[in-house]
Design a protein around this motif. Structure first.
Motif, PDB file in Angstrom:
ATOM      1  N   PRO A 195       0.799  -1.236   0.000  1.00  0.00           N
ATOM      2  CA  PRO A 195       0.000   0.000   0.000  1.00  0.00           C
ATOM      3  C   PRO A 195       0.828   1.282   0.000  1.00  0.00           C
ATOM      4  CG  PRO A 195       0.037  -0.959   2.193  1.00  0.00           C
ATOM      5  CD  PRO A 195       0.702  -1.958   1.283  1.00  0.00           C
ATOM      6  N   ILE A 196       2.051   1.192   0.459  1.00  0.00           N
ATOM      7  CA  ILE A 196       2.899   2.386   0.559  1.00  0.00           C
ATOM      8  C   ILE A 196       3.942   2.401  -0.538  1.00  0.00           C
ATOM      9  CG2 ILE A 196       4.530   3.632   2.030  1.00  0.00           C
ATOM     10  CD1 ILE A 196       2.993   2.544   4.444  1.00  0.00           C
ATOM     11  N   SER A 274      -1.795   0.418  14.548  1.00  0.00           N
ATOM     12  CA  SER A 274      -1.418   0.745  13.161  1.00  0.00           C
ATOM     13  C   SER A 274      -0.047   1.410  13.159  1.00  0.00           C
ATOM     14  CB  SER A 274      -2.475   1.663  12.528  1.00  0.00           C
ATOM     15  OG  SER A 274      -2.209   1.885  11.156  1.00  0.00           O
ATOM     16  N   THR A 279      -1.362   1.201   6.930  1.00  0.00           N
ATOM     17  CA  THR A 279      -2.319   2.202   6.442  1.00  0.00           C
ATOM     18  C   THR A 279      -3.633   2.185   7.200  1.00  0.00           C
ATOM     19  OG1 THR A 279      -3.115   0.606   4.793  1.00  0.00           O
ATOM     20  CG2 THR A 279      -1.354   2.106   4.112  1.00  0.00           C
ATOM     21  N   ASP A 324       0.037  -3.429   4.876  1.00  0.00           N
ATOM     22  CA  ASP A 324       1.391  -3.093   5.329  1.00  0.00           C
ATOM     23  C   ASP A 324       2.400  -3.485   4.257  1.00  0.00           C
ATOM     24  OD1 ASP A 324       1.548  -5.916   5.620  1.00  0.00           O
ATOM     25  OD2 ASP A 324       0.968  -5.740   7.725  1.00  0.00           O
TER      26      ASP A 324
END
Length: 324
Positions: A195-196, A274, A279, A324
């Protein structure tokens, strides 16, 4: 000195000395010897054909001997029964117990090995019942040796059973987040879009989406190997279950354990968060075996029904984006 005997001679009207002839004397002697021999033979025949007359001591010894023979017969029957029972135990040991605990069976030649070297029963030779006594002694020695071998085998099985019990309680076997706190299975094990970082990479665990503060449970008996903040995993707990198993619990909001602490399966170890490269609130969960990452989907047999497991399996197989 023998007496001289006389007789009266009517013709000479005088006493005359009795004269014995030598041949007559020898005949009388032979007759006496023959009579003695015949009498002895007759007595011997009569003795041999008459019932033996035992003394009280002889009767007691005969009864003792008969009792001994009876006791040896009973003992042999008992040993035969014991051998049958032992053979059944040996069979179950090789074909059930040792198979279940993945141990090699004990070879037959080891179980029934004899005794080498000098004659162990030499002192029992030379008696009326030596063969009976020696055979009984041999059977007893073999039986005792087999019992020793079997006893050691059962001790080994007991140790293996204890280790098996520890293994069964140590293997990760439950879901680390309870279903009532679980929103969804965010991502499974396999290649996923990060996601990042925004590229496909290997996702080594499973992401359980849950509200911040949801309780996280140890999935098996273990010792806390790590309970600290890291860069990528954020707050991370690593449990060492032994037998080559480790479990990772990442992105936590709070620790409930400390390094070196022993925990039981189902014990609270942390809260969902988190932290780190995350995220949204979730638990990233990994299972390691002998230093290699394995799919956690294979380790939920302890608390999921077949239907629940099937749903989780389908959700984890979706190639959605991880958290993650």
């Amino acid at each position: 000195m023998s007496k001289v005997k006389y007789y009266y001679d009517s013709e000479t009207l005088s006493y005359r000395k009795i004269e014995h002839k030598k041949g007559k004397k020898l005949g009388y002697a032979l007759l006496g010897v023959t009579a003695s021999v015949l009498a002895g033979l007759l007595l011997l025949v009569v003795y041999l054909n008459l019932p033996q007359i035992e003394t009280p001591k002889e009767k007691a010894m005969r009864r003792e001997l008969q009792n001994m023979e009876l006791q040896y017969e009973v003992l042999n029957k008992k040993m035969t029964q014991a051998q049958k029972v032992l053979a059944e135990v040996q069979n179950r040991d090789n074909n059930i117990y040792r198979v279940y605990f993945e141990a090699n069976p004990i070879p037959e030649e080891q179980r029934k090995a004899g005794f080498g070297g000098i004659n162990r029963y030499k002192d029992l030779e030379g008696y009326d019942n030596s063969e009976l006594i020696m055979e009984t002694a041999k059977r007893l020695d073999i039986l005792q040796k087999q019992i020793v071998v079997q006893s050691k085998s059962l001790d080994e099985i007991a140790n293996l059973a204890e280790e098996k019990e520890k293994l069964l309680t140590a293997i990760p076997a439950i879901q680390p987040v309870k279903n009532e706190n679980l929103k969804r299975m965010a991502s499974g094990y396999g290649m996923r879009m990060h996601p990042i970082l925004k590229y496909r990479k290997m996702h080594n665990g499973m992401d359980f989406s849950a509200p911040t503060g949801s309780l996280v449970y140890a999935t098996g008996d273990a010792v806390v190997k790590k309970a600290k903040r890291t860069t990528g995993f954020g707050n991370l707990v690593v449990l060492d279950h032994g037998f080559g198993y480790e479990t990772y619990y990442a992105h936590l909001s709070e620790f409930k354990v400390r390094r070196g602490q022993k925990v039981k399966r189902g014990e609270i170890i942390a809260e969902v968060g988190s932290t780190g490269l995350s995220t949204a609130p979730h638990l990233h969960y990994e299972v390691h075996k002998n230093g290699k990452v394995v799919n956690p989907i294979n380790f939920y047999h302890g608390d999921l029904t077949a239907e629940e497991y099937d749903i989780m399996l389908n959700q984890s197989a979706l190639e959605n984006q991880s958290l993650d």
